[in-house]
Design a protein around this motif. Structure first.
Motif, short mmCIF file in Angstrom:
data_model
loop_
_atom_site.label_atom_id
_atom_site.label_comp_id
_atom_site.label_asym_id
_atom_site.label_seq_id
_atom_site.Cartn_x
_atom_site.Cartn_y
_atom_site.Cartn_z
N MET A 117 0.81 -1.22 0.00
CA MET A 117 0.00 0.00 0.00
C MET A 117 0.84 1.27 0.00
N LEU A 118 2.07 1.17 0.45
CA LEU A 118 2.87 2.37 0.70
C LEU A 118 3.04 3.29 -0.51
N PRO A 119 3.37 2.77 -1.70
CA PRO A 119 3.52 3.70 -2.83
C PRO A 119 2.25 4.50 -3.11
N GLY A 120 1.10 3.83 -3.09
CA GLY A 120 -0.16 4.53 -3.35
C GLY A 120 -0.47 5.55 -2.28
N VAL A 121 -0.23 5.19 -1.02
CA VAL A 121 -0.46 6.13 0.07
C VAL A 121 0.48 7.33 -0.04
N ALA A 122 1.73 7.05 -0.39
CA ALA A 122 2.71 8.13 -0.52
C ALA A 122 2.32 9.09 -1.65
N LEU A 123 1.94 8.55 -2.79
CA LEU A 123 1.53 9.40 -3.91
C LEU A 123 0.29 10.21 -3.57
N ALA A 124 -0.67 9.56 -2.92
CA ALA A 124 -1.89 10.28 -2.54
C ALA A 124 -1.58 11.41 -1.57
N THR A 125 -0.64 11.17 -0.66
CA THR A 125 -0.25 12.20 0.30
C THR A 125 0.39 13.39 -0.40
N GLY A 137 -2.27 15.30 -2.43
CA GLY A 137 -3.41 15.81 -1.70
C GLY A 137 -4.69 15.04 -1.92
N LEU A 138 -4.57 13.77 -2.30
CA LEU A 138 -5.74 12.92 -2.53
C LEU A 138 -6.03 12.07 -1.30
N PRO A 139 -7.21 11.46 -1.19
CA PRO A 139 -7.51 10.59 -0.06
C PRO A 139 -6.53 9.42 0.00
N VAL A 140 -5.87 9.27 1.14
CA VAL A 140 -4.83 8.25 1.25
C VAL A 140 -5.40 6.84 1.17
N VAL A 141 -6.63 6.66 1.64
CA VAL A 141 -7.23 5.32 1.59
C VAL A 141 -7.42 4.87 0.15
N LEU A 142 -7.84 5.78 -0.73
CA LEU A 142 -8.01 5.43 -2.13
C LEU A 142 -6.67 5.09 -2.78
N GLY A 143 -5.66 5.88 -2.45
CA GLY A 143 -4.32 5.59 -2.99
C GLY A 143 -3.80 4.26 -2.50
N GLY A 144 -4.00 3.98 -1.21
CA GLY A 144 -3.57 2.71 -0.66
C GLY A 144 -4.32 1.54 -1.26
N ALA A 145 -5.61 1.72 -1.46
CA ALA A 145 -6.43 0.65 -2.05
C ALA A 145 -5.97 0.34 -3.47
#
Length: 293
Positions: free
Chosen positions: A48-56, A59-67
């Motif tokens: 999940m980390l790359p998606g969460v990092a990019l979302a952060t 400025g996007l929802p981190v849950v969506l990036g992690g998912a």
């Protein structure tokens, strides 16, 4: 005084959200233990980390990036295993390291590296909002529906995929759904305990419940109950001892598993000693195997 912390709104949200996560993990974690999928759960958590990092950063929802990142991770593992020459564990191990490294590289370009990394790895259950709780409730509903719909297929595939195929239960589809449920549980648990400790809530309550029951639905229910207990205990200890909430919840779950194992071992020893003592005094002995649930 012990329950005073729950007079605060954020603690109430943490308890409700953490309990929803515990039930999701109790249901899915039972299958993770039965099927030996702990490494997959750990890998998806780090995936999940790359998606969460990019979302952060965006400025996007981190849950969506992690998912999104977790789904890519799960799909890539399946593709490498089916089309390549890599074993399932090898594919998981390579992607585990690749995704974790990529996540850290992305976050390292952020101006708030330490804070972002801490939240990603260990979660922030005290920051749950009403919208997060709604998403967790939806995740729980989806988990329960899919677990019930594919229960027979999961059971048959766990014992013999060939038999499941003969019975028309489509073991390949069942495996894909199970991987999806593991992914959903990991994503749902992210806010509560972070990607590093999610495996604690997936495994520990299910392991603890497995000491006392052999029926899968009963194990799920008991695992969910123990998970909720770990959330409650972890939040209370965190409040009064000033420790990190997510880490304390995960540690409480592991300690409950250890206590459960020790209690079950002690009970087994006592049961063995009582019949031996009864036989020595000429008393009739009832075999423990004669007792039915």
């Amino acid at each position: 005084m012990l329950l005073d912390p729950f007079a605060h709104d954020f603690m109430q949200r943490a308890l409700i959200g953490g309990s929803l996560v515990a039930v999701v993990c109790g249901v899915v974690g039972t299958w993770v233990v039965i099927r030996g999928m702990a490494f997959l759960g750990e890998a998806i958590g780090h995936g999940m980390l790359p998606g969460v990092a990019l979302a952060t950063l965006l400025g996007l929802p981190v849950v969506l990036g992690g998912a999104a990142s977790a789904v890519v991770m799960s799909a890539t593992i399946g593709t490498l295993h089916r089309r390549g020459r890599l074993s399932y564990d090898t594919a998981i191990g390579l992607l585990f390291v690749a995704m974790l490294s990529l996540g850290v590289i992305i976050v390292s370009h952020s101006g708030s590296f330490a804070t972002d990394a801490t939240v990603m790895l260990f979660g922030d259950v005290l920051a749950l909002r009403a919208g997060d709780i709604t998403m967790l409730a939806i995740a729980l509903a989806v988990t329960l529906v899919l677990a019930a719909a594919f229960h027979r297929a999961f059971v048959a595939s766990a014992f013999d995929p060939r038999v499941a195929h003969v019975l028309g239960l489509r073991p390949a589809l069942a495996q894909g759904v199970l991987v999806g449920l593991v992914t959903l549980a990991v994503v749902a648990s992210y806010q509560a305990v972070g990607s590093l400790l999610v495996i604690g809530l997936l495994l520990a309550p299910a392991v603890a419940a497995g000491q006392w029951t052999r029926r899968i639905p009963t194990t799920m229910a008991l695992a969910a109950l123990l998970g909720v207990g770990a959330v409650l205990l972890g939040l209370l200890v965190s409040w009064h001892a000033g420790t990190a909430a997510g880490s304390t919840i995960a540690f409480s779950a592991v300690m409950l598993a250890a206590l459960s194992a020790a209690s079950a071992a002690l009970l087994t020893r006592v049961r063995r000693q009582v019949p031996a003592s009864g036989a020595a005094h000429g008393a009739p002995v009832l075999a423990t195997s004669d007792r039915k649930a």
